[in-house]
Design a protein around this motif. Structure first.
Motif, short mmCIF file in Angstrom:
data_model
loop_
_atom_site.label_atom_id
_atom_site.label_comp_id
_atom_site.label_asym_id
_atom_site.label_seq_id
_atom_site.Cartn_x
_atom_site.Cartn_y
_atom_site.Cartn_z
N VAL A 55 36.23 36.88 36.14
CA VAL A 55 36.50 38.27 36.53
C VAL A 55 36.02 38.48 37.95
O VAL A 55 34.92 38.04 38.32
CB VAL A 55 35.80 39.26 35.58
CG1 VAL A 55 36.08 40.70 36.01
CG2 VAL A 55 36.24 39.03 34.14
N HIS A 56 36.84 39.15 38.76
CA HIS A 56 36.44 39.40 40.14
C HIS A 56 36.97 40.74 40.63
O HIS A 56 37.98 41.24 40.13
CB HIS A 56 36.98 38.29 41.06
CG HIS A 56 35.99 37.85 42.09
ND1 HIS A 56 35.20 36.73 41.94
CD2 HIS A 56 35.63 38.40 43.28
CE1 HIS A 56 34.42 36.60 43.01
NE2 HIS A 56 34.66 37.60 43.82
N GLY A 57 36.25 41.31 41.59
CA GLY A 57 36.66 42.57 42.19
C GLY A 57 37.47 42.35 43.45
O GLY A 57 37.12 41.52 44.30
N THR A 58 38.56 43.09 43.60
CA THR A 58 39.41 42.94 44.78
C THR A 58 38.73 43.49 46.03
O THR A 58 39.13 43.16 47.15
CB THR A 58 40.75 43.67 44.58
OG1 THR A 58 40.50 45.05 44.25
CG2 THR A 58 41.55 43.03 43.45
N ARG A 59 37.69 44.30 45.86
CA ARG A 59 36.97 44.88 47.01
C ARG A 59 35.57 44.28 47.15
O ARG A 59 34.70 44.88 47.76
CB ARG A 59 36.88 46.40 46.85
CG ARG A 59 38.23 47.10 46.88
CD ARG A 59 38.08 48.62 46.84
NE ARG A 59 37.65 49.11 45.54
CZ ARG A 59 36.42 49.58 45.29
NH1 ARG A 59 35.51 49.62 46.24
NH2 ARG A 59 36.10 50.02 44.08
N PRO A 72 33.97 37.05 48.15
CA PRO A 72 35.37 37.48 48.26
C PRO A 72 36.20 37.10 47.04
O PRO A 72 35.90 36.11 46.35
CB PRO A 72 35.87 36.73 49.51
CG PRO A 72 34.65 36.37 50.27
CD PRO A 72 33.56 36.17 49.26
N VAL A 73 37.23 37.89 46.80
CA VAL A 73 38.08 37.65 45.64
C VAL A 73 38.74 36.28 45.70
O VAL A 73 39.06 35.68 44.67
CB VAL A 73 39.14 38.77 45.50
CG1 VAL A 73 40.15 38.71 46.66
CG2 VAL A 73 39.85 38.69 44.15
N THR A 74 38.88 35.74 46.89
CA THR A 74 39.46 34.40 47.01
C THR A 74 38.59 33.35 46.31
O THR A 74 39.10 32.32 45.86
CB THR A 74 39.64 34.00 48.49
OG1 THR A 74 38.39 34.21 49.18
CG2 THR A 74 40.73 34.83 49.14
N ALA A 75 37.28 33.61 46.21
CA ALA A 75 36.39 32.68 45.51
C ALA A 75 36.75 32.63 44.03
O ALA A 75 36.74 31.56 43.41
CB ALA A 75 34.93 33.08 45.69
N GLY A 76 37.06 33.78 43.45
CA GLY A 76 37.47 33.82 42.06
C GLY A 76 38.82 33.14 41.86
O GLY A 76 39.02 32.41 40.88
N GLU A 77 39.74 33.38 42.79
CA GLU A 77 41.06 32.76 42.70
C GLU A 77 40.97 31.24 42.83
O GLU A 77 41.64 30.51 42.11
CB GLU A 77 41.96 33.34 43.79
CG GLU A 77 42.25 34.82 43.62
CD GLU A 77 42.90 35.45 44.84
OE1 GLU A 77 43.43 36.57 44.71
OE2 GLU A 77 42.87 34.82 45.93
N VAL A 134 31.76 32.70 30.87
CA VAL A 134 32.17 33.94 31.54
C VAL A 134 31.53 33.98 32.92
O VAL A 134 30.31 33.99 33.04
CB VAL A 134 31.77 35.19 30.73
CG1 VAL A 134 32.22 36.45 31.48
CG2 VAL A 134 32.35 35.15 29.33
N SER A 135 32.36 33.99 33.96
CA SER A 135 31.87 34.10 35.33
C SER A 135 32.32 35.43 35.91
O SER A 135 33.51 35.69 36.07
CB SER A 135 32.41 32.95 36.19
OG SER A 135 32.03 33.10 37.55
#
Length: 209
Positions: A148-152, A157-162, A124-125
């Motif tokens: 799991v990542h936050g859009t804000r 940044p959320v791009t790291a999760g993507e 789980v990250s």
């Protein structure tokens, strides 16, 4: 060099049916995540919260898995966590296949870094990112992974999760990915999702309220 670890046994008074390890982020410490354990509502599990081995440069109580600018310490932390996790089975009697490795931010990065190379039950990250992966990395079976990542999120940044999702998926990892309208934080909805993921990969029925 060794890891200092907070251990929280099952609240049922019975032997644990699984283990959850949670790695804190840069500048935090084990106590920060240990406070969240009751909110996961997993009374049958034993929790472990390791303290990162290095002092934080700007906090007297914060810890770090490695230095961001030079990546100094990353190899030591990787080896420490790998050795400690490998020994955990003999300490708890719980196999790695029933152990969840999780982490927040830098701890999430270390979770993916170390966990993809061990026969764990799941990873789980939370608000994390992916270290560069060596060319040709492969395994017979990677642990199922929740990202799991936050859009804000203004810190990671959320791009790291993507990017982590896309890279791991390309390697054949079974990735569950979820974004929330939040910053660099852990909100109750994230804990609920993590709990569901744990129960799913451990094939356990949801405990009755």
């Amino acid at each position: 060099m060794s890891l200092q670890v907070i251990s929280i046994p099952p609240t049922t008074g019975q032997a644990p049916i699984g283990v959850i390890v949670a790695l804190h982020g840069w500048g935090a410490n084990a106590e920060d995540l240990a406070d969240l354990a009751p909110f996961l509502n997993l009374p049958d599990y034993q929790f472990f919260f390791p303290n990162a081995p290095f002092p934080h440069p700007y906090s007297s109580v914060g810890r770090a898995w490695y230095d961001f600018q030079q990546n100094e310490g990353i190899h030591e932390s990787r080896q420490l966590l790998t050795d400690w996790l490998s020994d955990l089975e003999s300490e708890t009697g719980i196999p790695l296949s029933r152990t969840i490795l999780s982490g927040f931010s830098q701890g999430g990065a270390m979770t993916l870094d170390v966990g993809l190379n061990l026969p764990l039950g799941g990873l789980v990250s939370l608000s994390g990112y992916l270290h560069p992966i060596a060319e040709g990395t492969k395994a017979d079976a990677f642990p199922p992974t929740l990202i799991v990542h936050g859009t804000r999120d203004s810190i990671v940044p959320v791009t790291a999760g993507e990017n982590a999702r896309d890279m791991l998926t390309s390697l054949g990892v079974a990735v569950q990915y979820q974004e929330f309208n939040m910053g660099h934080e852990v909100i109750p909805a994230v804990l609920n999702l993590m709990r569901s993921f744990v129960l799913q990969v451990m094939s356990q029925e949801v405990p009755k309220a």
